[in-house]
Design a protein around this motif. Structure first.
Motif, PDB file in Angstrom:
ATOM      1  N   VAL A   1     -31.731  34.544  62.615  1.00 17.74           N
ATOM      2  CA  VAL A   1     -32.567  34.251  63.773  1.00 17.74           C
ATOM      3  C   VAL A   1     -31.878  33.161  64.593  1.00 17.74           C
ATOM      4  N   THR A   2     -31.932  33.289  65.906  1.00 11.05           N
ATOM      5  CA  THR A   2     -31.501  32.184  66.763  1.00 11.05           C
ATOM      6  C   THR A   2     -32.565  31.091  66.714  1.00 11.05           C
ATOM      7  N   THR A   3     -32.133  29.892  66.372  1.00 11.22           N
ATOM      8  CA  THR A   3     -33.081  28.777  66.302  1.00 11.22           C
ATOM      9  C   THR A   3     -32.529  27.575  67.055  1.00 11.22           C
ATOM     10  N   GLY A   4     -33.351  26.608  67.223  1.00  7.06           N
ATOM     11  CA  GLY A   4     -32.964  25.421  67.987  1.00  7.06           C
ATOM     12  C   GLY A   4     -34.135  24.967  68.834  1.00  7.06           C
ATOM     13  N   PRO A   5     -34.673  25.847  69.666  1.00  4.75           N
ATOM     14  CA  PRO A   5     -35.946  25.527  70.317  1.00  4.75           C
ATOM     15  C   PRO A   5     -36.991  25.384  69.205  1.00  4.75           C
ATOM     16  N   LEU A   6     -37.519  24.210  69.054  1.00  5.83           N
ATOM     17  CA  LEU A   6     -38.261  23.914  67.827  1.00  5.83           C
ATOM     18  C   LEU A   6     -39.525  24.759  67.676  1.00  5.83           C
ATOM     19  N   GLY A   7     -39.818  25.067  66.439  1.00  5.99           N
ATOM     20  CA  GLY A   7     -40.983  25.879  66.121  1.00  5.99           C
ATOM     21  C   GLY A   7     -40.706  27.379  66.129  1.00  5.99           C
ATOM     22  N   GLN A   8     -39.586  27.776  66.718  1.00  4.79           N
ATOM     23  CA  GLN A   8     -39.337  29.218  66.836  1.00  4.79           C
ATOM     24  C   GLN A   8     -38.984  29.844  65.486  1.00  4.79           C
ATOM     25  N   GLY A   9     -38.194  29.155  64.698  1.00  2.95           N
ATOM     26  CA  GLY A   9     -37.762  29.740  63.432  1.00  2.95           C
ATOM     27  C   GLY A   9     -38.930  30.035  62.513  1.00  2.95           C
ATOM     28  N   ILE A  10     -39.782  29.039  62.330  1.00  2.00           N
ATOM     29  CA  ILE A  10     -40.925  29.219  61.421  1.00  2.00           C
ATOM     30  C   ILE A  10     -41.850  30.318  61.938  1.00  2.00           C
ATOM     31  N   SER A  11     -41.948  30.441  63.248  1.00  2.00           N
ATOM     32  CA  SER A  11     -42.866  31.424  63.830  1.00  2.00           C
ATOM     33  C   SER A  11     -42.268  32.830  63.797  1.00  2.00           C
TER      34      SER A  11
END
Lengths: 678, 678
Positions: free
Chosen positions: A128-138
């Motif tokens: 998953v592309t992550t970095g913008p916070l909260g996106q990975g967990i969601s």
């Protein structure tokens, strides 16, 4: 919160488990070296979470580094994406072929697969592309939904894996985490495990300067199991990760850690950022008992890590055998869905519907048209997983027989996402990223605003999710300007790699859906009306005209003096305006433009054929003008004249027809604008 | 969650407190009548919450219907905005002059102040525009912050009021509510009281189909006090509302209610919508013991309600006296800030800074320029309340002496919002709506995505908040495409009533801030660089050139053959391209366009003077092209040729200078594009 921090005794930790310590130190020192080489990045988080990640990869994560595409692998999501070196180090150490030492040396450089934040598609193992916070967990919630649903369809022997997330305080402060956590709790996604990096530090300082939330209590309130562990004690971590896989609920493991452990920046916000001072790095390595050069991993240590990387090879081979022995029909279904291929029948099904619609010519809202498409598509595409953010009856997203996805019915294919547009979009990304499932979900077009951060990630990652966005203009009526999109078509169109469809009738809606369902790497936004619109495509064509983005819907009679351009509900208005103009002998062509992006992708010859130089041009759309100038004046140096009929500001609360009159979005206004230009 | 529902005994409720029952029934029947007249709307929520609202207005809310602008009134926010008839009924019944019966009859009609959802500015007593769920409760946090801060500044005798919120399940499911609740809990906003309409129903059905959250536990985890009450028992409600005002934390009161009480749609999702069936309405009124005609309120009952409306008149008069006896300097400050007027010194202060910058010509990032402005502005504007979503050191939003706003320091003027961009934007709306305070807050430009729903409301409500959006392009560098805005300037510009400033240097940044701080009804987005940029405005002008939106920064030498247009960090590139072109004898003008919206508002003569027909035009901006076509080709029928140099898709992770080269956003590329057009 971790305001009172005790300094850990590194020597004691090292002595207690030297093998583990060395393996974790490899992550820590690769991180220090890569951040120093890049002169930017985030050192502290990988350093702090190295112990947890080491135990996870060594003892729990189901994976085979040589086969990162193994469908039944556990998914690992680094929600705290700024700690990307944690992931890159793990992929390198365990032997993912693409993640070479050279890539680590080129951390954050152009062309490297080791971007500042993990980018899906750059390398296997980045789920998953992550970095913008909260996106990975969601997004992980969607991965877990897809897993549950496919397990119900294909059985435990083929689908039975976990989704592991490392999330930081930032992820848990973001609102989307609330939506994700509550959704996962309701759905009892027991294969979802979140490892919270409880380091008590954010960029601005201690977490306590902005938060007093009791995260344990919060997760419990949302229906989760909660565990706590010392994030630097490998045995305790092992026990917690074992326990976390046993419950009937999703599990959050609070891992108490020291950010930038062992450095002079430990437990400070400085440690959150880039530690690049050579003396600090040298001292930290000494504290780790690490006496190797930059990017140097002793061969025996690399071998230990590679053994971890191939730990799952046997299990993977057994899985291959099970897949091979699966019934051929089911196996074909599984592999087709996994490859993201639509069934062959889809094309014929869409054509049949188009033919039927061209004959019956219904006057219905395009949100209803969308439902008519889903009614024929969902039965032949068992991989679809639909849903709505609490607007099922308005978005028309539920078709017969889908069944509700729930703890009691994992085979259900409809998710009641609740009033969680953002969480829904993130979950849809996860469902698509998992592979084997095809998500769509609905809300009001105006509430693309709520889902924006995840919709952008759909585009950036290139995952073909479908957003069913209804009530797409002032045609929404009485709910008023808070619910009436005016800038949202422009917003969606401004976003790269996003196909924005605004179909004019049932035929175009069917075509748009076909394109959305066969898209390989581009998300689709379907912009659909609340209000009824007539069938404008009255002659059946086998060809998908929407695939061309724009096409001549009605040709001028006599000399072509005017071209009217329109989308969606305004195509009807353009056709009526054409009648008015033709009555006066003004030859008028009407171009329907359901998808600008696909039109732009056409050869110039086609574009010029649809929008030839010469005639004046009037565009009509019940939104802001932004973007339309391109079609009104786009060919450089031409004498074309153009005008736009649409909205100049926010709408108002009133019946739809009153609003169209009030804002002058009428056939008369369009005809008048054309006449003024001739 | 309220899955097991017991039907309330209406006769018993009525008998227990006939006076209260009748007052509440007035709200309920006005709601039924208005929704029936509009043939749309939401009946059930006002019916369900009528008892709570009646007790609130009758016994607790500090207000004076004749003086809705009383600065020390309690604020009442209907976060569940779809239940707008609850608010309109209350305003009408208590005697707010504008809210006539005629307005209720015209519920949801064009021109009426009774829009589908409450619209700030339509009528006194509507404190916040609500409807997009979660916004009301989150905006209320800002109202409460402003109250605390002003109380510290002006004393309890002048500022001492509560903020009351009615929120539904939808509000509490939205992610932004998490950010708001956690922020309020951390800040111990004890004057904030949320009344949760716990009716167990959403549009899709029972709350339990999408949520199992224990809201009480959730609020406690976030640092709130929690109370529970039967939402149809006026005495219990009274006791709870009394208790709610006593704690040292914000309080959530869970009000157990029956949606659409007394109707056949009670406790169902049907009851959530519009109840328009005449038989149902008649039967419901009978169940209430109500035998009056539609929109008919008996005179004695109206008088009872109007007495409630004037209940606060005495207290308000006393407050007027206290204000009158305030020291004249402090009183002037209070009234100036309340009127939203900047201090007279502001203009001179900005001019002095501009002069200084034109002389010293610093090369700094415009985020740093912004800090330089705030350093001179914050000391002379005690009404500013700054903050950042955990990027203080990156957004440069904190200046010396502001002090941290906290439970221990209510006079502090800096809010550590945490990683809560959405909650921050909503809170800023509330701070501005309260009156007397002027909020600004920072995050990365890319994360406008997270704040979108509240930023749209800033524009729709017309509140002059200032968004400090730094790291505004690929110039952000190594953090990569997840953090690099490309479409966000277009998104902000597509939004009506939003001034998007992209200043080129410190001088333009100072001018932009002056405009933002003196804006009456338009929010401002400041798009600021991470990377250093030179001073391009080297000659001091007293006049604020940014106020014109665009202006000639460098004139062509010789025949004017090219106009280069640019904003922000790309103005430097345009100037260098001009040098290249002029070297070849190609006369080139450079136009700096820091604010399109203000340029559009200029007279046509000025716009044509800046962008005359004839020369070719090249625009350069490190974002997507959308919107630029207007300036490249806008004047109808002209032969102007244009080209755009910018981004075509998402960025990448690499140092900024490498990215500018990689994407061809260079002086050479701009000069080349111009030459190709000549």
């Amino acid at each position: 919160m971790t305001d009172d921090v005790q300094t850990p005794d590194l020597d004691a930790l090292r002595a207690a488990n030297p093998g583990h310590w060395r393996r974790a130190a490899a992550i820590r020192t690769l991180t220090l070296d890569a951040v120093a080489a890049a002169n930017s990045g985030h050192s502290g988080m990988p350093m702090g979470m190295a112990d947890v990640a080491t135990v996870l990869f060594e003892k729990h994560l189901k994976f085979d580094a040589a086969r990162p595409d193994w469908p039944d692998r556990d998914r690992f999501v680094l929600s705290a994406g700024h700690g990307s070196m944690l992931l890159y180090s793990l992929l390198h150490l365990t032997g993912y072929p693409e993640m070479t030492l050279e890539q680590l040396r080129n951390f954050r450089q152009l062309g490297a697969i080791t971007a500042g934040h993990p980018e899906f598609g750059h390398a296997p193992g980045i789920e998953v592309t992550t970095g913008p916070l909260g996106q990975g967990i969601s997004t992980a919630v969607g991965l877990a939904i897809a897993e549950e649903n496919q397990r119900a369809r294909f059985g435990r022997k083929i689908v039975d894996h976990k989704t592991w997330v490392i999330a930081g305080d930032g992820c848990l402060m973001e609102g989307v985490s609330h939506e994700a956590i509550a959704l996962a709790g309701k759905l009892e996604l027991s294969h979802l495990i979140v490892l919270w990096d409880d380091n008590g530090i954010t960029i601005d300082g201690k977490v306590s300067i902005s938060d007093v939330t009791d995260q344990r209590q919060r997760f419990k309130a949302a229906g989760w199991d909660v565990l706590e562990v010392d994030g630097h004690d490998p045995e305790a971590i092992d026990a917690a990760l074992t326990q976390a896989q046993k419950g009937k609920k999703p599990t959050m493991v609070a891992c108490k850690t020291h950010i930038a452990i062992g450095s002079s920046a430990q437990d400070t916000s400085k440690g959150h950022g880039a530690l690049t001072d050579p003396d600090l790095i040298a001292a930290t390595k000494r504290a780790y008992g690490w006496d190797h050069g930059p990017f140097e991993i002793p061969a025996d240590l690399k071998a230990e890590w590679e053994a971890i990387g191939s730990r799952g090879a046997e299990e993977r081979a057994a899985w291959d055998m099970r897949l091979a022995s699966m019934g051929s029909g089911k196996k074909r279904d599984f592999e087709r869905a996994l490859a993201g291929e639509a069934p062959k029948r889809l094309s014929a099904t869409i054509k049949a519907l188009k033919r039927q619609m061209a004959e019956s010519q219904p006057k219905v809202a395009t949100r209803k048209s969308s439902e008519m498409v889903l009614e024929v598509v969902n039965p032949i595409m068992p991989e679809t997983i639909g849903g709505s953010a609490d607007l099922t009856g308005s978005n028309n997203t539920l078709t017969e027989g889908l069944g509700t996805f729930s703890a009691d019915n994992r085979a259900g294919r409809y998710v009641y996402y609740g009033i969680r547009e953002h969480g829904m979009a993130a979950a849809m990304n996860g469902i698509a990223l998992h592979g084997g499932s095809k998500p769509y979900g609905g809300t009001f077009m105006c509430f693309t605003d709520y889902a924006r951060p995840s919709m952008r990630l759909s585009a950036l990652m290139g995952v073909p999710v479908t957003y069913v966005m209804t009530h797409d203009s002032i045609g929404l009526g009485e709910d008023g300007p808070t619910h009436q999109p005016v800038e949202h078509l422009a917003i969606s169109r401004a976003t790269p790699n996003t196909n924005v469809f605004r179909p004019a009738d049932t035929v175009e809606t069917a075509e748009a859906w076909e394109l959305a369902l066969t898209s390989a790497r581009t998300p689709s936004v379907l912009s659909l009306t609340r209000q009824g619109v007539p069938t404008v495509r009255k002659d059946f064509t086998s060809k998908n005209l929407t695939a061309q983005g724009a096409y001549v819907l009605a040709e001028a009679e006599g000399k072509r003096m005017v071209i009217l351009m329109a989308t969606g509900s305004e195509v009807e208005i353009a056709l009526k305006a054409r009648d008015l103009l033709q009555q006066d002998g003004i030859g008028t062509r009407v171009v329907s433009m359901p998808c600008w992006e696909l039109f732009e992708a056409q050869p110039e010859t086609y574009r010029k054929r649809v929008l030839p130089a010469g005639p004046v041009r009037v565009a009509v759309e019940a939104g802001v003008q932004m973007g339309w100038d391109k079609w009104l004046f786009s060919e450089r140096g031409r004498r074309d004249k153009g005008a736009f009929v649409g909205m100049e500001g926010f709408g108002a609360s009133a019946p739809a027809s009153v609003l169209y009159e009030h804002y002058g979005i009428t056939a008369e206004a369009v005809a008048k604008a054309a006449r003024a230009l001739i």
